[in-house]
Design a protein around this motif. Structure first.
Motif, PDB file in Angstrom:
ATOM      1  N   MET A   1       0.814  -1.204   0.000  1.00  0.00           N
ATOM      2  CA  MET A   1       0.000   0.000   0.000  1.00  0.00           C
ATOM      3  C   MET A   1       0.853   1.262   0.000  1.00  0.00           C
ATOM      4  SD  MET A   1      -3.125  -1.041  -0.186  1.00  0.00           S
ATOM      5  CE  MET A   1      -2.441  -2.336  -1.220  1.00  0.00           C
ATOM      6  N   ASN A   2       1.959   1.202   0.791  1.00  0.00           N
ATOM      7  CA  ASN A   2       2.844   2.364   0.836  1.00  0.00           C
ATOM      8  C   ASN A   2       3.439   2.653  -0.530  1.00  0.00           C
ATOM      9  OD1 ASN A   2       2.459   2.869   3.545  1.00  0.00           O
ATOM     10  ND2 ASN A   2       4.186   1.588   4.210  1.00  0.00           N
ATOM     11  N   GLU A   3       3.797   1.583  -1.250  1.00  0.00           N
ATOM     12  CA  GLU A   3       4.391   1.778  -2.575  1.00  0.00           C
ATOM     13  C   GLU A   3       3.388   2.382  -3.546  1.00  0.00           C
ATOM     14  OE1 GLU A   3       6.412  -0.757  -6.227  1.00  0.00           O
ATOM     15  OE2 GLU A   3       6.145  -1.707  -4.259  1.00  0.00           O
ATOM     16  N   LEU A   4       2.145   1.901  -3.504  1.00  0.00           N
ATOM     17  CA  LEU A   4       1.122   2.465  -4.383  1.00  0.00           C
ATOM     18  C   LEU A   4       0.822   3.921  -4.030  1.00  0.00           C
ATOM     19  CD1 LEU A   4      -1.363  -0.540  -4.651  1.00  0.00           C
ATOM     20  CD2 LEU A   4       0.217   0.285  -6.395  1.00  0.00           C
ATOM     21  N   GLN A   5       0.879   4.245  -2.747  1.00  0.00           N
ATOM     22  CA  GLN A   5       0.721   5.639  -2.355  1.00  0.00           C
ATOM     23  C   GLN A   5       1.868   6.481  -2.890  1.00  0.00           C
ATOM     24  OE1 GLN A   5      -0.233   4.735   2.021  1.00  0.00           O
ATOM     25  NE2 GLN A   5      -1.306   6.674   1.683  1.00  0.00           N
ATOM     26  N   ALA A   6       3.082   5.923  -2.831  1.00  0.00           N
ATOM     27  CA  ALA A   6       4.254   6.651  -3.305  1.00  0.00           C
ATOM     28  C   ALA A   6       4.199   6.887  -4.805  1.00  0.00           C
ATOM     29  CB  ALA A   6       5.524   5.883  -2.945  1.00  0.00           C
ATOM     30  N   ARG A   7       3.499   6.028  -5.499  1.00  0.00           N
ATOM     31  CA  ARG A   7       3.350   6.202  -6.946  1.00  0.00           C
ATOM     32  C   ARG A   7       2.142   7.056  -7.298  1.00  0.00           C
ATOM     33  NH1 ARG A   7       6.901   2.586  -9.350  1.00  0.00           N
ATOM     34  NH2 ARG A   7       7.593   0.908  -7.969  1.00  0.00           N
ATOM     35  N   GLY A   8       1.431   7.540  -6.286  1.00  0.00           N
ATOM     36  CA  GLY A   8       0.296   8.431  -6.519  1.00  0.00           C
ATOM     37  C   GLY A   8      -0.960   7.722  -6.967  1.00  0.00           C
ATOM     38  N   LEU A   9      -1.046   6.410  -6.688  1.00  0.00           N
ATOM     39  CA  LEU A   9      -2.192   5.634  -7.151  1.00  0.00           C
ATOM     40  C   LEU A   9      -3.187   5.301  -6.042  1.00  0.00           C
ATOM     41  CD1 LEU A   9      -0.316   3.203  -9.563  1.00  0.00           C
ATOM     42  CD2 LEU A   9      -1.582   5.265 -10.147  1.00  0.00           C
ATOM     43  N   LEU A  10      -2.825   5.561  -4.803  1.00  0.00           N
ATOM     44  CA  LEU A  10      -3.714   5.396  -3.667  1.00  0.00           C
ATOM     45  C   LEU A  10      -3.673   6.657  -2.822  1.00  0.00           C
ATOM     46  CD1 LEU A  10      -3.178   1.792  -2.188  1.00  0.00           C
ATOM     47  CD2 LEU A  10      -5.124   2.624  -3.496  1.00  0.00           C
ATOM     48  N   LYS A  11      -4.761   6.932  -2.153  1.00  0.00           N
ATOM     49  CA  LYS A  11      -4.794   8.076  -1.233  1.00  0.00           C
ATOM     50  C   LYS A  11      -5.587   7.707   0.012  1.00  0.00           C
ATOM     51  CE  LYS A  11      -8.883  10.192  -3.366  1.00  0.00           C
ATOM     52  NZ  LYS A  11      -9.426  11.423  -4.017  1.00  0.00           N
ATOM     53  N   GLU A  12      -5.236   8.352   1.105  1.00  0.00           N
ATOM     54  CA  GLU A  12      -5.964   8.164   2.350  1.00  0.00           C
ATOM     55  C   GLU A  12      -7.207   9.059   2.328  1.00  0.00           C
ATOM     56  OE1 GLU A  12      -3.408   9.012   5.601  1.00  0.00           O
ATOM     57  OE2 GLU A  12      -1.884   7.552   5.012  1.00  0.00           O
ATOM     58  N   ILE A  13      -8.330   8.471   2.743  1.00  0.00           N
ATOM     59  CA  ILE A  13      -9.554   9.278   2.791  1.00  0.00           C
ATOM     60  C   ILE A  13     -10.115   9.368   4.207  1.00  0.00           C
ATOM     61  CG2 ILE A  13     -10.149   8.820   0.390  1.00  0.00           C
ATOM     62  CD1 ILE A  13     -12.163   6.771   1.340  1.00  0.00           C
ATOM     63  N   GLY A  14      -9.279   8.945   5.186  1.00  0.00           N
ATOM     64  CA  GLY A  14      -9.673   9.117   6.580  1.00  0.00           C
ATOM     65  C   GLY A  14      -9.851   7.807   7.313  1.00  0.00           C
ATOM     66  N   PRO A  15      -9.945   7.880   8.643  1.00  0.00           N
ATOM     67  CA  PRO A  15     -10.126   6.662   9.451  1.00  0.00           C
ATOM     68  C   PRO A  15     -11.568   6.170   9.411  1.00  0.00           C
ATOM     69  CG  PRO A  15     -10.109   8.576  10.864  1.00  0.00           C
ATOM     70  CD  PRO A  15      -9.826   9.079   9.467  1.00  0.00           C
ATOM     71  N   ARG A  16     -11.724   4.882   9.666  1.00  0.00           N
ATOM     72  CA  ARG A  16     -13.061   4.304   9.741  1.00  0.00           C
ATOM     73  C   ARG A  16     -13.241   3.671  11.115  1.00  0.00           C
ATOM     74  NH1 ARG A  16     -14.630  -0.186   5.478  1.00  0.00           N
ATOM     75  NH2 ARG A  16     -13.005  -1.308   6.623  1.00  0.00           N
ATOM     76  N   HIS A  17     -14.269   4.074  11.808  1.00  0.00           N
ATOM     77  CA  HIS A  17     -14.550   3.550  13.145  1.00  0.00           C
ATOM     78  C   HIS A  17     -15.597   2.440  13.021  1.00  0.00           C
ATOM     79  CE1 HIS A  17     -12.350   6.839  15.133  1.00  0.00           C
ATOM     80  NE2 HIS A  17     -12.792   7.566  14.105  1.00  0.00           N
ATOM     81  N   ALA A  18     -15.115   1.202  12.985  1.00  0.00           N
ATOM     82  CA  ALA A  18     -16.031   0.074  12.811  1.00  0.00           C
ATOM     83  C   ALA A  18     -16.752  -0.271  14.103  1.00  0.00           C
ATOM     84  CB  ALA A  18     -15.279  -1.148  12.302  1.00  0.00           C
ATOM     85  N   GLY A  19     -16.172   0.074  15.237  1.00  0.00           N
ATOM     86  CA  GLY A  19     -16.784  -0.221  16.531  1.00  0.00           C
ATOM     87  C   GLY A  19     -16.164   0.651  17.596  1.00  0.00           C
ATOM     88  N   SER A  20     -16.443   0.355  18.823  1.00  0.00           N
ATOM     89  CA  SER A  20     -15.943   1.199  19.904  1.00  0.00           C
ATOM     90  C   SER A  20     -14.634   0.708  20.484  1.00  0.00           C
ATOM     91  CB  SER A  20     -16.996   1.283  21.023  1.00  0.00           C
ATOM     92  OG  SER A  20     -17.285  -0.015  21.521  1.00  0.00           O
ATOM     93  N   VAL A  21     -14.160  -0.481  20.064  1.00  0.00           N
ATOM     94  CA  VAL A  21     -12.946  -1.057  20.627  1.00  0.00           C
ATOM     95  C   VAL A  21     -11.864  -1.103  19.563  1.00  0.00           C
ATOM     96  CG1 VAL A  21     -11.933  -3.078  21.733  1.00  0.00           C
ATOM     97  CG2 VAL A  21     -14.303  -2.437  22.227  1.00  0.00           C
TER      98      VAL A  21
END
Length: 360
Positions: A1-21
């Motif tokens: 994932m880091n490599e794809l981000q470094a190539r500009g092909l992935l981006k972070e769109i924020g955290p996802r809170h699936a539950g409280s733990v």
């Protein structure tokens, strides 16, 4: 994932809170906004450019009038290189890096060497397109591929056009010449050497007009745009006035205007083209058994009058069962189908091998 981000092909769109733990997961999404794909087409009387980012956003869509037949291969490729350079500059201003160029040419292509083996309507023979473009100033680190214009137009129709979901189809270009792109079983059919689909040069009338390939009575001498113009507006036929280059849309506008003024030659010319279009389509139906025949270029512009005539000839000349299961369809891409398909090829190459994109 880091490599794809470094190539500009992935981006972070924020955290996802699936539950409280536990720690929230980080959501990633495909991001093609910084990588561009450029499709080019050089044809008899124009050069087209179409660029998208990897997400499919259209960034460039232009066509300029240019007499490639008169200019010859050297001047044509110099002009093509200039248009590519302009497109690269436009993409750069948008913050988009070019990942590759695919060039559509109406002729026989040797894809492995990026060479046009023969393009009769352009007057090209054994032209190493990629090498010439690099010599003319296209950056050497930009991957360049070439393909037949009709093959690329067929890909465009399958990927985003009227033929989405159709696994067996034939695409017919309506240019000065006539090309054919074949999709069989969902994949392009190219033949042993990549030359399949050159139906424009099938001889249908040995006593007919001389073709640009040197033969007499080829199908495109009956249904190509040059044939329609010759019959409908003989005073402005191709080759009668070289003082300025006329875009094919301008020629069609003149034909439509003359029809509105009551010029009987126009209707007669369209009917004649429709007859021969149907006869040739019947041959293709008998050979390839497609579910759809997509009409592109000028065929699409005049489809409402061409199709009824062509359909009758198709039903008369083809195997009855095959004809009944095949329908004509109208491309919505007009003269831009090939350059659009060319850009699609670049996009697919990048998505199939993301390592072709440099780490930034």
């Amino acid at each position: 994932m880091n490599e794809l981000q470094a190539r500009g092909l992935l981006k972070e769109i924020g955290p996802r809170h699936a539950g409280s733990v536990g720690r929230p997961s980080l959501v990633l999404a495909l991001d093609g906004s910084r990588t561009g794909a450029l499709g080019m087409e050089v044809n008899v009387d124009y050069i087209a450019a179409f660029a998208t980012d990897l997400a499919g956003r259209v960034l460039i869509d232009r066509r300029i009038g240019f007499d490639a037949m008169e200019a010859g291969p050297d001047r044509s490729l110099d002009k093509l290189a200039t248009v590519i350079s302009r497109a690269v500059a436009d993409l750069d201003r948008l913050g988009v890096a070019l990942s590759g160029v695919t060039v559509a040419v109406p002729g026989l292509i040797e894809a492995s060497t990026c060479t046009v083996t023969l393009a009769p309507n352009l007057g090209w023979r054994e032209v190493p397109v990629a090498d010439r473009l690099v010599a003319a100033g296209v950056p050497a680190d930009v991957p360049i591929t070439i393909d037949n214009d009709a093959n690329l137009a067929a890909l465009a129709e399958c990927s985003s056009g009227v033929a989405m979901g159709v696994s067996d189809l034939v695409y017919l270009t309506g240019e000065v010449g006539v090309g054919c792109g074949i999709i069989s079983g969902g994949r392009p059919y190219r033949g042993a050497d990549g030359f399949a689909g050159e139906v424009g040069h099938v001889v249908v009338d040995p006593a007919g007009e001389l073709c640009g390939c040197g033969r007499t009575g080829c199908w495109e001498t009956k249904v190509g745009l040059a044939a329609l113009v010759r019959m409908a507006t003989p005073d402005h036929a191709y080759g009668t006035d070289q003082r300025f280059v006329r875009d094919p849309e301008e020629r069609l506008a003149e034909i439509e205007q003359r029809r509105a003024e009551g010029d009987l030659r126009v209707d007669a010319a369209v009917i004649e083209v429709g007859r021969w279009l149907g006869r040739g389509a019947a041959l293709l139906v008998n050979l390839f058994n497609p579910r759809m025949i997509v009409l592109g270029g000028y065929f699409a512009r005049l489809a409402d009058r061409l199709i009824p005539v062509a359909q009758k000839e198709l039903e008369r000349s083809s195997v009855a069962m095959a004809a009944g299961r095949c329908r004509f369809a109208i491309s919505e891409f007009g003269f831009g189908a090939a350059s659009r398909g060319a850009a699609h090829v670049v996009t697919e190459r990048v998505l199939s091998n993301p390592t072709t994109i440099a780490i930034r």
